[in-house]
Motif scaffolding. Sequence first.
Motif, PDB file in Angstrom:
ATOM      1  N   VAL A 154       0.843  -1.192   0.000  1.00 19.46           N
ATOM      2  CA  VAL A 154       0.000   0.000   0.000  1.00 19.46           C
ATOM      3  C   VAL A 154       0.877   1.241   0.000  1.00 19.46           C
ATOM      4  N   VAL A 377      -3.122   0.606  -4.010  1.00 23.89           N
ATOM      5  CA  VAL A 377      -3.340  -0.665  -3.319  1.00 23.89           C
ATOM      6  C   VAL A 377      -3.037  -1.820  -4.274  1.00 23.89           C
ATOM      7  N   HIS A 410      -8.602  -4.004  -1.433  1.00 19.82           N
ATOM      8  CA  HIS A 410      -7.413  -4.804  -1.145  1.00 19.82           C
ATOM      9  C   HIS A 410      -7.785  -6.159  -0.558  1.00 19.82           C
TER      10      HIS A 410
END
Length: 571
Positions: A154, A377, A410
Motif C-alpha cells: 500500500v 493498493v 485490497h
Amino acid sequence: MVHAAKSMLAQVARPEAAWITRLEAPSPSEGAGAGALAGLRFAVKDNIDVAGVPTSAACPAFARTAPAHAHVVQRLVNAGAQVAGKTNLDQFACGLNGTRSPYGAVPNAFDARYVSGGSSSGSAYVVATGEVDFALGTDTAGSGRVPAGLNNIVGLKPSKGLISTHGVVPAAQSVDCVSIFARDVQTAVRVLQAAVGFDAQDPYSRKLALDERPFAPGFRFGVPTQLAFFGDQMAEAAFDEAIERMASLGGVRVPIDYAPLAEAASLLYDSALVAERYAAVREFFDAHEDEVIEPVRGILAAGRGYTAADYALAQTQLRALAQQAAPMWDGIDLLLLPTAPTHYTVQAMQADPVVLNRNLGAYTNFVNLLDYAALSVPSSLRPDGLPFGVTLVGPCASDLRLAQLGQRFHHATGLPQGATGLPLPQPEPIVPAAAAEVAQVVRVAVVGAHLSGMPLNGQLVERGARLIEATRTAAEYRLFALPGTVPPKPGLVRVPQGEGAAIELEVWEMPMAHYGSFVALIGAPLGIGTLVLESGATVQGFVCEALATQGATDITHLGGWRRYVQERTAS
C-alpha cells in the motif's frame, strides 16, 4: 558502499542496496514505548531527517548529519514507533524507478531482475519483505505510489500539506508530500493519523478537514478512455480485472477524458516547472554539479535555463488545466488508474533511463500538481509472478474516503502481505482519529500529576485509557507550581499571544463510558477545558483558574512539569 550500522532487524535475504543506514536495536526497556504506534518499527527515506544520522538524498557529497528529527519523524516517535534506519532512493528523489543511486539499484521484491520503482525504492522494498512495519517515502510525481504498485504493498499519498515536510530535502517543494508505505491499509491510516499536524515551519502546511463519508453503493469511478500499457498485455488484463472488482464492490464505471490530466503531468518535467527541482538544491548543485549522477544531473541543470516569466507562464498553464479537469468531478467520485502501466528490468531501465522512467509515471505525475489525494493498493499477481497495483485518486481531503474503499478493494483480492506470503490481517474500521463520538472515546491532555510515571497516572490507566502521543501546547500558555496541592500539581493558564510558551503534555484516549468518573475526581482550582496544541489541533485538557496562580511559582521556563519535578528532586 552502503553505510552498515549493526542491524536491528532479523537477518533475512535482502540486497544491501535497499538500506543507507540501519540502526541498532534499542534495549527492551528503551523499546517498550507507548502510544498509538507502540511496537511498530519504521524505515525513513534518506531525504528525510533522523536525528544524529546523515541525510544524503543518495548523494554522498551532499550528506550532513541531521541535528533533529523531521517533524513527521518526531510525531511518529512521539506516538511510540521506533526508527529502524534510512533507506535508499533515486538521487535527490528525482526518478520513479529505483536505479538512480550511487549505493546501487534496489531490485523488485518479487524478482530482482526488475526495478523496484522509485524514488522511494528502499522504503518500499523493506516494507514488502517484512523487515519493518511501515516506511516513510516522499511523493512529488508518484514516488510514494509507483514502488507500492510494483511491490504488492500500500502506498498512501496524502493531500498536500496534511503532513509537514519540514526536515525533508525538497524535490519540488510546492508539490512535495511525505508518503506512507505499509502492507495493509489500516496500518497506513494509523500512521497517517499520527503524522498529521499543522506545522508553521513548513510554508506549505495547512489545516484540512478530511471528508470521512464512505462511498455509497452506486459510487462512480472514472476510468480513462485513453489507456497505454506500452505493449504489456498482462498489465492491461490485470487492470481489466481491477475494474471488474471495483464494480463488484458497488461501483459504476464512468469513462473520462484523460487528456487534461496527461497534459498537466507533462508540465512537471517539460516546462519551466522543472526549475523548482533545480531551486531545491541550487546552492549545492552549482558548487558540486559533478557529484550528481546522470540523468539526475541533466534534469536539475535543465532548470537553470528558464526565466521567472517562463515559470509564471507554466503556473498559469497548470491552473488552466486544473480548471479544465475540474468538471470531471461532477460526474465521478474517484478515479481508478493503473499505479504503473508496466514492469521494466533493471537492465532495460539503465539502457533507456529517461523514456522508460517517464512511462512509469504515466498515471501519477498529475496528482500533486492538481492537488488531489491518492492511495495505491495491490490488485493482483500477474501470470509472470510480478505484482500489479491500482491507484484510487480523489479530490483534496478525500484521504479517509479513499482508504475505506481501498481497504475493501485490497481485502477482496485475497493477496498476501507484500512479498512475505502472510495473509492480510482482519480489516479494522477506518475512522477519523478526531471523531471521538464514532469510536466512543474521548481524548484528554494531561500536563502534571497524571503524566506517565506520575502519582495520578493510575486514574487514567484503571479507566482503560491509552497514551496517544507526547506533544506540546501552542506557545500561548504559562505553567505554575500550585502551592499546597497533594500530590503536587501544576496549573496551566492560557495567556495573550506573545506572553506564553509551549508546554509539554501527553494526550490520552479514554473510553467515553469512564470519562465522567474521571472528571469527577478533579477538584478546584483545576478543571477541564479546551487546549490548543502546537499542531493547531484542539483537545480537552487540564486548565487552571487564573486566580489560583497568584503567589504560585511560575515554571513556564522549564517547559513542563517533568523538568520541574526532576529539579526539585535533585535539590
